[in-house]
Design an enzyme around this catalytic site. Structure first.
Site, short mmCIF file in Angstrom:
data_model
loop_
_atom_site.label_atom_id
_atom_site.label_comp_id
_atom_site.label_asym_id
_atom_site.label_seq_id
_atom_site.Cartn_x
_atom_site.Cartn_y
_atom_site.Cartn_z
N LEU A 1 0.87 -1.19 0.00
CA LEU A 1 0.00 0.00 0.00
C LEU A 1 0.90 1.23 0.00
O LEU A 1 1.13 1.86 1.02
CB LEU A 1 -0.93 -0.03 1.23
N HIS A 2 1.45 1.53 -1.18
CA HIS A 2 2.40 2.63 -1.29
C HIS A 2 1.69 3.90 -1.76
O HIS A 2 0.46 3.96 -1.80
CB HIS A 2 3.58 2.24 -2.17
N ALA A 3 2.46 4.91 -2.12
CA ALA A 3 1.90 6.24 -2.28
C ALA A 3 0.81 6.33 -3.35
O ALA A 3 -0.25 6.92 -3.11
CB ALA A 3 3.01 7.24 -2.58
#
Lengths: 130, 86
Positions: free
Chosen positions: B15-17
């Site tokens: 769950l990155h940017a």
């Protein structure tokens, strides 16, 4: 519908401002106007009253603009400019540069108003990374 | 009468940017409050920095919890956005 709130990134470094803008595009998409005022008038490290003024004009939409300075003279120059040209639709925000810009850009992309976008940037002080 | 709806998602990627930004935009289309629960951490889907601070990684399970009038649709939309994370 007057569009989304715009962001102005004010940095000592043209590369830093441009790099942050690239990141914001990736995270928040193209719907949000992000303009940069990086470096001095000669493209070196520093700040420029004129570049900030132009970046604000470029980011402007009916929904308003927030101005995010990195530190030091970026803050002082942006503050001086907004004191010379007060405009309730242009807000200088006190926020961490990267985190504040990311939080603000994403909220702006949802169509949020100027107060909400400014709050999102300033709330970034409280966001822990770990 | 506010509804509540929960769905679990196994994250296909961190769950990155970028996906976090998409989650915020997706959740904002609904009036319900949407939260992402990961272990003991809970993040409101309105806050991209809070979502990033979950530190949720590929293969981990998160729960999408929506509360409000359009909770089922909100939970489904956010869960779909999480499932298509890349």
């Amino acid at each position: 519908m007057s569009g989304t709130v715009g962001l102005v990134l004010v940095s000592h470094s043209p590369d830093l401002a441009a790099g942050l803008r690239e990141l914001l595009r990736q995270v928040a998409g193209d719907a949000v106007a992000v303009t940069v005022a990086g470096g001095d008038d000669d493209g070196g490290l520093g700040t420029s009253y004129e570049l900030i003024r132009d970046a604000i004009a470029e980011a402007g939409s009916g929904a308003g603009v927030i101005v995010l300075p990195d530190l030091g003279s970026s803050v002082l120059t942006a503050k001086a400019l907004l004191e010379d040209h007060p405009n309730p639709q242009v807000r200088l925000v006190d926020a961490p540069f990267v985190e504040g810009a990311v939080a603000a850009a994403v909220i702006a992309a949802t169509g949020a108003d100027l107060d909400t976008v400014a709050d999102a940037a300033e709330e970034a002080w409280h966001a822990r990374k770990l | 009468m506010p509804e509540s709806s929960e769905l679990t998602v196994v994250l296909p990627a961190h769950l990155h940017a970028r996906p976090a930004g998409q989650i915020v935009v997706t959740a904002a289309r609904f009036t319900s409050t949407v939260e992402i629960v990961y272990g003991a951490k809970v993040a409101n889907a309105r806050g991209v920095l809070a979502l990033l601070a979950l530190g949720a990684t590929a293969g981990e399970t998160v729960t999408v919890r929506a509360t409000g009038d359009d909770a089922p649709a909100a939970a489904e939309a956010v869960a779909t956005a999480l499932r298509t994370t890349s």
